[in-house]
Design a protein around this motif. Structure first.
Motif, PDB file in Angstrom:
ATOM      1  N   GLU A   1      21.697  14.184 -27.390  1.00 54.87           N
ATOM      2  CA  GLU A   1      21.894  14.569 -28.783  1.00 54.87           C
ATOM      3  C   GLU A   1      21.261  13.540 -29.721  1.00 54.87           C
ATOM      4  N   LYS A   2      21.469  12.266 -29.385  1.00 54.38           N
ATOM      5  CA  LYS A   2      20.882  11.202 -30.211  1.00 54.38           C
ATOM      6  C   LYS A   2      19.369  11.154 -30.031  1.00 54.38           C
ATOM      7  N   GLY A   3      18.942  11.242 -28.765  1.00 58.13           N
ATOM      8  CA  GLY A   3      17.523  11.065 -28.479  1.00 58.13           C
ATOM      9  C   GLY A   3      16.670  12.269 -28.841  1.00 58.13           C
ATOM     10  N   PHE A   4      17.196  13.477 -28.603  1.00 58.33           N
ATOM     11  CA  PHE A   4      16.342  14.655 -28.736  1.00 58.33           C
ATOM     12  C   PHE A   4      16.923  15.758 -29.619  1.00 58.33           C
ATOM     13  N   GLY A   5      18.156  15.593 -30.061  1.00 56.68           N
ATOM     14  CA  GLY A   5      18.727  16.551 -31.010  1.00 56.68           C
ATOM     15  C   GLY A   5      19.391  17.784 -30.404  1.00 56.68           C
ATOM     16  N   PHE A   6      19.750  17.733 -29.124  1.00 57.81           N
ATOM     17  CA  PHE A   6      20.478  18.882 -28.550  1.00 57.81           C
ATOM     18  C   PHE A   6      21.448  18.413 -27.477  1.00 57.81           C
ATOM     19  N   LYS A   7      22.417  19.297 -27.153  1.00 58.63           N
ATOM     20  CA  LYS A   7      23.334  19.011 -26.051  1.00 58.63           C
ATOM     21  C   LYS A   7      22.823  19.737 -24.818  1.00 58.63           C
ATOM     22  N   VAL A   8      23.099  19.152 -23.645  1.00 60.10           N
ATOM     23  CA  VAL A   8      22.628  19.771 -22.407  1.00 60.10           C
ATOM     24  C   VAL A   8      23.791  20.482 -21.708  1.00 60.10           C
ATOM     25  N   ILE A   9      23.533  21.702 -21.247  1.00 62.25           N
ATOM     26  CA  ILE A   9      24.535  22.435 -20.450  1.00 62.25           C
ATOM     27  C   ILE A   9      23.962  22.593 -19.040  1.00 62.25           C
ATOM     28  N   GLU A  10      24.766  22.212 -18.044  1.00 59.85           N
ATOM     29  CA  GLU A  10      24.277  22.238 -16.643  1.00 59.85           C
ATOM     30  C   GLU A  10      25.236  23.021 -15.746  1.00 59.85           C
ATOM     31  N   PRO A  11      25.134  24.349 -15.748  1.00 60.30           N
ATOM     32  CA  PRO A  11      26.115  25.175 -15.019  1.00 60.30           C
ATOM     33  C   PRO A  11      26.113  24.944 -13.504  1.00 60.30           C
ATOM     34  N   LEU A  12      25.012  24.429 -12.946  1.00 56.63           N
ATOM     35  CA  LEU A  12      24.928  24.332 -11.477  1.00 56.63           C
ATOM     36  C   LEU A  12      25.141  22.916 -10.959  1.00 56.63           C
ATOM     37  N   LYS A  13      25.617  22.026 -11.823  1.00 60.97           N
ATOM     38  CA  LYS A  13      25.571  20.603 -11.447  1.00 60.97           C
ATOM     39  C   LYS A  13      26.476  20.227 -10.286  1.00 60.97           C
ATOM     40  N   GLU A  14      27.385  21.148  -9.891  1.00 59.44           N
ATOM     41  CA  GLU A  14      28.233  20.807  -8.741  1.00 59.44           C
ATOM     42  C   GLU A  14      27.782  21.493  -7.459  1.00 59.44           C
ATOM     43  N   LEU A  15      26.697  22.251  -7.529  1.00 52.82           N
ATOM     44  CA  LEU A  15      26.256  23.004  -6.345  1.00 52.82           C
ATOM     45  C   LEU A  15      25.105  22.322  -5.621  1.00 52.82           C
ATOM     46  N   PHE A  16      25.016  22.602  -4.314  1.00 51.97           N
ATOM     47  CA  PHE A  16      23.861  22.168  -3.524  1.00 51.97           C
ATOM     48  C   PHE A  16      22.916  23.365  -3.368  1.00 51.97           C
ATOM     49  N   LYS A  17      21.713  23.061  -2.913  1.00 48.19           N
ATOM     50  CA  LYS A  17      20.639  24.063  -2.874  1.00 48.19           C
ATOM     51  C   LYS A  17      21.051  25.397  -2.236  1.00 48.19           C
ATOM     52  N   GLN A  18      21.709  25.316  -1.064  1.00 49.32           N
ATOM     53  CA  GLN A  18      22.042  26.566  -0.368  1.00 49.32           C
ATOM     54  C   GLN A  18      23.009  27.409  -1.194  1.00 49.32           C
ATOM     55  N   GLU A  19      23.917  26.753  -1.910  1.00 53.51           N
ATOM     56  CA  GLU A  19      24.870  27.490  -2.756  1.00 53.51           C
ATOM     57  C   GLU A  19      24.146  28.110  -3.960  1.00 53.51           C
ATOM     58  N   VAL A  20      23.188  27.356  -4.495  1.00 51.71           N
ATOM     59  CA  VAL A  20      22.426  27.885  -5.628  1.00 51.71           C
ATOM     60  C   VAL A  20      21.676  29.146  -5.191  1.00 51.71           C
ATOM     61  N   ARG A  21      21.146  29.113  -3.965  1.00 56.75           N
ATOM     62  CA  ARG A  21      20.418  30.301  -3.465  1.00 56.75           C
ATOM     63  C   ARG A  21      21.343  31.523  -3.431  1.00 56.75           C
ATOM     64  N   LEU A  22      22.606  31.327  -3.000  1.00 55.83           N
ATOM     65  CA  LEU A  22      23.555  32.443  -2.944  1.00 55.83           C
ATOM     66  C   LEU A  22      23.849  32.983  -4.345  1.00 55.83           C
ATOM     67  N   VAL A  23      23.994  32.059  -5.299  1.00 58.93           N
ATOM     68  CA  VAL A  23      24.253  32.464  -6.685  1.00 58.93           C
ATOM     69  C   VAL A  23      23.054  33.253  -7.220  1.00 58.93           C
ATOM     70  N   ALA A  24      21.855  32.724  -6.954  1.00 54.93           N
ATOM     71  CA  ALA A  24      20.640  33.378  -7.454  1.00 54.93           C
ATOM     72  C   ALA A  24      20.501  34.789  -6.872  1.00 54.93           C
ATOM     73  N   LYS A  25      20.845  34.924  -5.601  1.00 57.47           N
ATOM     74  CA  LYS A  25      20.758  36.233  -4.943  1.00 57.47           C
ATOM     75  C   LYS A  25      21.756  37.196  -5.581  1.00 57.47           C
ATOM     76  N   GLU A  26      22.980  36.712  -5.764  1.00 56.97           N
ATOM     77  CA  GLU A  26      24.044  37.528  -6.354  1.00 56.97           C
ATOM     78  C   GLU A  26      23.679  37.943  -7.789  1.00 56.97           C
ATOM     79  N   LEU A  27      22.928  37.101  -8.480  1.00 57.74           N
ATOM     80  CA  LEU A  27      22.542  37.414  -9.862  1.00 57.74           C
ATOM     81  C   LEU A  27      21.399  38.424  -9.937  1.00 57.74           C
TER      82      LEU A  27
END
Ligand code: XMP
Length: 310
Positions: free
Chosen positions: A154-180
């Protein structure tokens, strides 16, 4: 993990965080940012703008391919041409962390410009657990990590970052992506690092050197496709080696071929590729890329090596 529940929770969380304002999704076309973009689009609809930064370091045909895939899902993607900014930021830099720092700065300042243009307050990005863990351990500073290295977006670039996948590992992300509903070409895609082909060039990143590594990468990807490795690519070294070009001695480029097997990219083993495949890659690279006199196959596990070269 219950994939459906995860998706529902994240949709609510994104809606709640963004509220009535606007957000931008940082889409690179990899599985992580693609899953994030679909999630955010479902949560926010027209409050979301999806932006693909064309930094000139992507693989062949990548921007067009991504725009097409997302158009098929009803999601419009803006392509922002930032090649000049990125090459200027990387010019003259040979040190790996200096290159990563320059890339990270160019990455967030280009999104900062997009955020300003569309009066958004949030940037949605596909950071995953491994990115955070490896940055915390000091293995390397992943391009999309700010908080852990003491930068307040926010200070450096003027926005807040949202990271919905930050607790997942690659294989879990693949399952989410498939489901989506993302196509297999995305949910089963090889990982590709944020700083893109810059991670596979030792020494200065120039447009010419990127062209060389991009062409070599296409050859490697085509030839290994049937073996489905976790990740495979070409690397351009700074060292040179003598060879024969047009019947004459030539002190030419050295290309490394790297192919690894892994579950979560935290550890990896070289792929046991057939000799015939390796020879075909070597012969194609030297025949199709003028000035490459040597090709070598990398035999190092992670650890002690990392997967990428910088
Ligand atoms: P290393 O080279 O650290 O890579 O063994 C582990 C995995 O992460 C990818 N990688 C990155 N991904 N931003 C990313 O989004 C980065 O800065 C970055 N650096 C490496 C790499 O391709 C591998 O899958």
């Amino acid at each position: 993990m219950n994939v459906k529940e995860f998706i529902e929770t994240q949709l609510e969380e994104i809606k709640r965080t963004v509220g009535p304002g606007n957000a931008i999704s940082a889409l690179s076309g990899g599985v992580d940012s693609s899953a994030c973009t679909v999630l955010a689009h479902r949560a926010l609809g027209s409050q979301l703008k999806s932006v693909f930064i064309d930094h000139g370091l992507m693989r062949a045909g990548e921007a067009q391919e991504i725009v097409q895939v997302f158009a098929g899902l009803g999601i419009a993607v803006d392509v922002a041409d930032k090649k000049k900014e990125y090459f200027a930021a990387l010019q003259g830099k040979a040190d790996p962390e200096e290159k990563r720092k320059a890339f990270r700065y160019a990455f967030y300042s280009s999104f900062g410009q997009e955020v300003l243009k569309s009066k958004a307050r949030f940037l949605i990005q596909g950071t995953i657990a491994a990115d955070i863990i490896e940055t915390q351990k000091g293995v390397k500073t992943q391009h999309n990590i700010l908080e852990q290295i003491g930068i307040d977006p926010e200070k450096g670039f003027g926005f807040k970052v949202i990271e919905p996948l930050k607790e997942l590992f690659k294989q879990e992300v693949r399952l989410v992506a498939k489901e989506l509903g993302l196509p297999e070409s995305i949910w089963n895609r090889m990982p590709f690092p944020g700083p893109a082909l810059a991670t596979r060039i030792i020494g200065e990143v120039t447009p010419e050197r990127v062209d060389l590594v991009r062409a070599a990468t296409s050859i490697v990807e085509e030839e290994v496709a049937a073996h489905k490795p976790f990740q495979a690519f070409a690397v351009l070294l700074e060292d040179k080696g003598t060879g024969i070009v047009d019947g004459k001695r030539h002190f030419g480029n050295i290309v490394i071929v790297r192919s690894v097997e892994s579950q979560d990219a935290m550890t990896a083993e070289p792929s046991p590729l057939p000799w015939a495949t390796l020879m075909k890659i070597s012969k194609r690279i030297t025949a199709e890329l003028p000035g490459v006199t040597r090709v070598a196959y990398e035999l190092t596990s992670k650890p002690p090596a990392t997967i990428e070269y910088i």
